[in-house]
Enzyme design. Structure first.
Site, PDB file in Angstrom:
ATOM      1  N   THR A  36      23.053 -41.129  -6.532  1.00 18.46           N
ATOM      2  CA  THR A  36      23.518 -41.384  -7.897  1.00 18.46           C
ATOM      3  C   THR A  36      23.445 -40.054  -8.649  1.00 18.46           C
ATOM      4  N   SER A  81      15.743 -44.800 -12.952  1.00 16.33           N
ATOM      5  CA  SER A  81      14.388 -44.478 -13.407  1.00 16.33           C
ATOM      6  C   SER A  81      14.269 -44.038 -14.872  1.00 16.33           C
ATOM      7  N   THR A 120       5.333 -48.205 -11.339  1.00 21.27           N
ATOM      8  CA  THR A 120       5.003 -47.390 -12.508  1.00 21.27           C
ATOM      9  C   THR A 120       3.998 -48.077 -13.423  1.00 21.27           C
ATOM     10  N   ASP A 121       3.249 -47.291 -14.185  1.00 19.26           N
ATOM     11  CA  ASP A 121       2.318 -47.864 -15.175  1.00 19.26           C
ATOM     12  C   ASP A 121       3.070 -48.565 -16.307  1.00 19.26           C
ATOM     13  N   GLU A 122       4.401 -48.294 -16.410  1.00 17.12           N
ATOM     14  CA  GLU A 122       5.162 -48.864 -17.531  1.00 17.12           C
ATOM     15  C   GLU A 122       5.256 -50.383 -17.444  1.00 17.12           C
ATOM     16  N   TYR A 144      14.152 -50.951 -18.184  1.00 16.02           N
ATOM     17  CA  TYR A 144      13.651 -50.251 -16.982  1.00 16.02           C
ATOM     18  C   TYR A 144      12.348 -50.875 -16.500  1.00 16.02           C
ATOM     19  N   ALA A 146      10.990 -53.682 -17.254  1.00 19.66           N
ATOM     20  CA  ALA A 146      11.134 -55.102 -16.890  1.00 19.66           C
ATOM     21  C   ALA A 146      11.684 -55.224 -15.470  1.00 19.66           C
ATOM     22  N   LYS A 148      11.293 -52.993 -13.065  1.00 23.96           N
ATOM     23  CA  LYS A 148      10.246 -52.572 -12.127  1.00 23.96           C
ATOM     24  C   LYS A 148       9.184 -53.680 -12.000  1.00 23.96           C
ATOM     25  N   ASN A 173       3.165 -40.972 -15.756  1.00 27.08           N
ATOM     26  CA  ASN A 173       4.286 -40.017 -15.852  1.00 27.08           C
ATOM     27  C   ASN A 173       4.067 -38.786 -14.972  1.00 27.08           C
ATOM     28  N   LYS A 183      14.342 -35.904 -18.412  1.00 19.79           N
ATOM     29  CA  LYS A 183      12.980 -36.340 -18.698  1.00 19.79           C
ATOM     30  C   LYS A 183      12.287 -35.293 -19.572  1.00 19.79           C
ATOM     31  N   LEU A 184      11.267 -35.731 -20.303  1.00 18.95           N
ATOM     32  CA  LEU A 184      10.715 -34.901 -21.385  1.00 18.95           C
ATOM     33  C   LEU A 184      10.387 -33.452 -20.985  1.00 18.95           C
ATOM     34  N   TYR A 201      11.130 -37.964 -30.201  1.00 20.90           N
ATOM     35  CA  TYR A 201      11.390 -39.308 -30.715  1.00 20.90           C
ATOM     36  C   TYR A 201      10.298 -39.741 -31.695  1.00 20.90           C
ATOM     37  N   HIS A 278      10.014 -48.391 -28.157  1.00 20.03           N
ATOM     38  CA  HIS A 278       9.263 -47.258 -27.588  1.00 20.03           C
ATOM     39  C   HIS A 278       7.772 -47.604 -27.437  1.00 20.03           C
TER      40      HIS A 278
HETATM   41  P1  NAD Z   1      14.806 -40.243  -9.766  1.00 18.93           P
HETATM   42  O1  NAD Z   1      15.708 -40.913 -10.738  1.00 18.93           O
HETATM   43  O2  NAD Z   1      14.596 -38.783  -9.845  1.00 18.93           O
HETATM   44  O3  NAD Z   1      15.307 -40.550  -8.283  1.00 18.93           O
HETATM   45  C1  NAD Z   1      15.763 -41.807  -7.871  1.00 18.93           C
HETATM   46  C2  NAD Z   1      16.504 -41.642  -6.549  1.00 18.93           C
HETATM   47  O4  NAD Z   1      16.929 -42.949  -6.105  1.00 18.93           O
HETATM   48  C3  NAD Z   1      17.760 -40.783  -6.642  1.00 18.93           C
HETATM   49  O5  NAD Z   1      17.806 -39.879  -5.569  1.00 18.93           O
HETATM   50  C4  NAD Z   1      18.904 -41.798  -6.548  1.00 18.93           C
HETATM   51  O6  NAD Z   1      20.081 -41.260  -5.969  1.00 18.93           O
HETATM   52  C5  NAD Z   1      18.278 -42.873  -5.665  1.00 18.93           C
HETATM   53  N1  NAD Z   1      18.895 -44.193  -5.840  1.00 18.93           N
HETATM   54  C6  NAD Z   1      19.182 -44.818  -7.024  1.00 18.93           C
HETATM   55  N2  NAD Z   1      19.756 -46.004  -6.768  1.00 18.93           N
HETATM   56  C7  NAD Z   1      19.808 -46.138  -5.408  1.00 18.93           C
HETATM   57  C8  NAD Z   1      20.275 -47.160  -4.536  1.00 18.93           C
HETATM   58  N3  NAD Z   1      20.813 -48.303  -5.012  1.00 18.93           N
HETATM   59  N4  NAD Z   1      20.176 -46.977  -3.199  1.00 18.93           N
HETATM   60  C9  NAD Z   1      19.645 -45.829  -2.702  1.00 18.93           C
HETATM   61  N5  NAD Z   1      19.206 -44.825  -3.485  1.00 18.93           N
HETATM   62  C10 NAD Z   1      19.274 -44.981  -4.826  1.00 18.93           C
HETATM   63  O7  NAD Z   1      13.423 -41.030  -9.875  1.00 18.93           O
HETATM   64  P2  NAD Z   1      11.922 -40.523  -9.642  1.00 18.93           P
HETATM   65  O8  NAD Z   1      11.403 -40.015 -10.920  1.00 18.93           O
HETATM   66  O9  NAD Z   1      11.892 -39.672  -8.420  1.00 18.93           O
HETATM   67  O10 NAD Z   1      11.197 -41.909  -9.354  1.00 18.93           O
HETATM   68  C11 NAD Z   1      11.088 -42.417  -8.025  1.00 18.93           C
HETATM   69  C12 NAD Z   1      10.350 -43.741  -8.064  1.00 18.93           C
HETATM   70  O11 NAD Z   1       9.056 -43.563  -8.651  1.00 18.93           O
HETATM   71  C13 NAD Z   1      11.033 -44.810  -8.906  1.00 18.93           C
HETATM   72  O12 NAD Z   1      10.905 -46.038  -8.247  1.00 18.93           O
HETATM   73  C14 NAD Z   1      10.269 -44.818 -10.218  1.00 18.93           C
HETATM   74  O13 NAD Z   1      10.301 -46.092 -10.823  1.00 18.93           O
HETATM   75  C15 NAD Z   1       8.879 -44.469  -9.726  1.00 18.93           C
HETATM   76  N6  NAD Z   1       8.005 -43.783 -10.709  1.00 18.93           N
HETATM   77  C16 NAD Z   1       8.458 -42.671 -11.372  1.00 18.93           C
HETATM   78  C17 NAD Z   1       7.613 -42.009 -12.261  1.00 18.93           C
HETATM   79  C18 NAD Z   1       8.047 -40.759 -12.983  1.00 18.93           C
HETATM   80  O14 NAD Z   1       7.308 -40.275 -13.853  1.00 18.93           O
HETATM   81  N7  NAD Z   1       9.190 -40.161 -12.650  1.00 18.93           N
HETATM   82  C19 NAD Z   1       6.320 -42.503 -12.487  1.00 18.93           C
HETATM   83  C20 NAD Z   1       5.897 -43.646 -11.790  1.00 18.93           C
HETATM   84  C21 NAD Z   1       6.752 -44.270 -10.890  1.00 18.93           C
HETATM   85  P1  TYD Z   2      10.307 -39.782 -20.483  1.00 17.63           P
HETATM   86  O1  TYD Z   2      10.164 -38.455 -19.795  1.00 17.63           O
HETATM   87  O2  TYD Z   2      11.677 -40.315 -20.706  1.00 17.63           O
HETATM   88  O3  TYD Z   2       9.371 -40.809 -19.713  1.00 17.63           O
HETATM   89  P2  TYD Z   2       8.965 -42.344 -20.105  1.00 17.63           P
HETATM   90  O4  TYD Z   2       9.751 -42.803 -21.257  1.00 17.63           O
HETATM   91  O5  TYD Z   2       9.319 -43.063 -18.846  1.00 17.63           O
HETATM   92  O6  TYD Z   2       7.501 -42.286 -20.382  1.00 17.63           O
HETATM   93  O7  TYD Z   2       9.616 -39.658 -21.905  1.00 17.63           O
HETATM   94  C1  TYD Z   2       8.254 -39.325 -22.052  1.00 17.63           C
HETATM   95  C2  TYD Z   2       7.914 -39.474 -23.525  1.00 17.63           C
HETATM   96  O8  TYD Z   2       8.628 -38.488 -24.267  1.00 17.63           O
HETATM   97  C3  TYD Z   2       8.318 -40.816 -24.110  1.00 17.63           C
HETATM   98  O9  TYD Z   2       7.333 -41.219 -25.060  1.00 17.63           O
HETATM   99  C4  TYD Z   2       9.634 -40.529 -24.807  1.00 17.63           C
HETATM  100  C5  TYD Z   2       9.477 -39.091 -25.254  1.00 17.63           C
HETATM  101  N1  TYD Z   2      10.716 -38.286 -25.285  1.00 17.63           N
HETATM  102  C6  TYD Z   2      11.030 -37.557 -26.439  1.00 17.63           C
HETATM  103  O10 TYD Z   2      10.312 -37.577 -27.451  1.00 17.63           O
HETATM  104  N2  TYD Z   2      12.175 -36.792 -26.411  1.00 17.63           N
HETATM  105  C7  TYD Z   2      13.002 -36.736 -25.325  1.00 17.63           C
HETATM  106  O11 TYD Z   2      14.048 -36.058 -25.364  1.00 17.63           O
HETATM  107  C8  TYD Z   2      12.654 -37.490 -24.161  1.00 17.63           C
HETATM  108  C9  TYD Z   2      13.537 -37.475 -22.941  1.00 17.63           C
HETATM  109  C10 TYD Z   2      11.491 -38.244 -24.186  1.00 17.63           C
END
Ligand code: NAD
Ligand code: TYD
Length: 341
Positions: A36, A81, A120-122, A144, A146, A148, A173, A183-184, A201, A278
């Protein structure tokens, strides 16, 4: 062991595959990713030719494809995600995060193999004081989280109903190299480099717990190898920070590293309308991982952030290509609607 890693071209998945291939060269990794907007094979360039690594482009929702594949275990990272995107359109979140996970649970059931579901902790929602344990109720507040939470509940239901060998991890995070720049943390870094407004935000006082992606990957490795079937493990960094503190810390470090003036970079901070729904504060108690599986985070936030900034400064071609593509359209849609406070 042949491990099917799904979503391995994303941020955490690609870091995990790199870690896994070096920590367990005896394992074979099959990376299934739909590619994606968030999937990027450049994230895996330095390992793509290893004999025990194989990439397959495909969707976790594709029953026939999964059925035709050979593997001995699954680690499921594949997901939509980003919370802000789920607010604009939740459909792909429900499809991939729920239906896709159910498809993988079915595949594990048929093969009788272990599946680690990365969550995720979310899913716990927001908490004013104290921290969530693995037994806390799920109270997700964004489409998102919901989606997960739904997938977590399905995974638990497959354990209870079919005795499936399932493990669920819930991490806070992540930050580190290869994180998609919506992401932030990566967003603040590249906006600072490019001199663009940095959207904060609401009042910027929302709290998140931050963990370096490598600490998360090591925890996943241990949970996969040694975790008990049917168990949930919280993974956290013991590092809760307000968003505005993170933004200021990043700008200070970027200024030091690039020779720019900190005041000039701070002037880019723009408070914008809050994200709907939020969550104010996330906080998880990761003591089960520490006590039962002997894991704890190793990277200090100061060093982790510093290394992450260095990585983004050294890898501008990586993020420049991303921000000149489809993402630009999303960014305009998202932030076009947001007014300055
Ligand atoms: P990301 O968005 O960077 O990567 C997601 C990957 O999944 C991408 O490579 C995308 O191409 C692939 N993908 C999406 N839909 C797909 C499908 N239908 N079939 C096959 N592949 C598909 O996400 P991330 O930050 O690497 O997160 C990975 C996992 O960890 C997620 O499940 C997320 O919920 C979880 N997670 C993320 C965080 C965080 O802070 N990023 C924290 C806790 C848990
Ligand atoms: P994010 O990286 O989107 O992670 P999550 O919402 O999954 O925790 O955002 C982290 C925090 O930063 C969240 O409280 C939203 C805030 N945020 C901003 O204030 N500005 C931004 O541009 C982004 C992407 C996030």
């Amino acid at each position: 062991m042949r491990i099917l890693v799904t979503g391995g071209a994303g941020f955490i998945g690609s870091n995990f595959i790199r870690h896994e291939l070096s920590a367990h060269p005896e394992h074979q990794i099959i990376n299934l990713d739909k590619l994606t907007y968030a999937g990027n094979l450049e994230n895996l360039r330095n390992i793509e030719n290893l004999p025990n690594y194989k990439f397959i482009k495909g969707d976790i929702c594709d029953k026939q494809l999964i059925k035709s594949m050979e593997f001995d275990a699954i680690i499921n990272f594949a997901a939509e995600s980003h919370v802000d995107r789920s607010i604009l359109d939740s459909s792909p979140f429900l499809q991939t995060n729920i239906i896709g996970t159910q498809n993988l649970l079915e595949a594990s059931r048929k093969k009788g193999c272990r599946i680690l579901h990365v969550s995720t902790d979310e899913v716990y929602g927001s908490i004013a004081t104290g921290s969530f344990t693995e037994n806390s109720p799920l109270q997700p507040n964004s489409p998102y989280s919901a989606s997960k939470a739904s997938s977590d509940m399905l995974a638990k239901a497959y354990f209870e109903t079919y005795g499936l060998d399932v493990i669920i991890t819930r991490c806070s995070n992540n930050y580190g190299p290869y994180q998609f720049p919506e992401k932030l943390i990566p967003l603040v870094i590249y906006h600072a480099v490019e001199g663009k407004p940095i959207p904060v935000y609401g009042d910027g006082k929302n709290v998140r717990d931050w963990i370096h992606v490598m600490d998360h990957c090591k925890a996943l490795d241990i949970a996969f190898e040694e975790g008990k079937s049917g168990e949930i493990y919280n993974i956290g960094g013991n590092n809760e920070q307000e968003n505005i503190y993170i933004v200021r810390m990043l700008l200070k470090k970027v200024a030091e590293k690039t020779g720019r003036k900190e005041d000039e970079l701070s002037g880019l901070i723009t408070f914008v309308k809050d994200r709907p729904g939020h969550d104010r504060r996330y906080s998880i108690d990761p003591s089960k991982m520490e006590k039962v599986l002997g894991w704890k985070p190793e990277t200090s936030f100061d060093k982790g952030l510093s290394d992450t900034i260095d990585w983004y400064l050294e890898n501008k071609p990586w993020w420049s290509r991303i921000i000149s593509g489809e993402y630009v359209y999303y960014y305009k849609t998202q932030y076009g609607e947001r007014d300055k406070q």
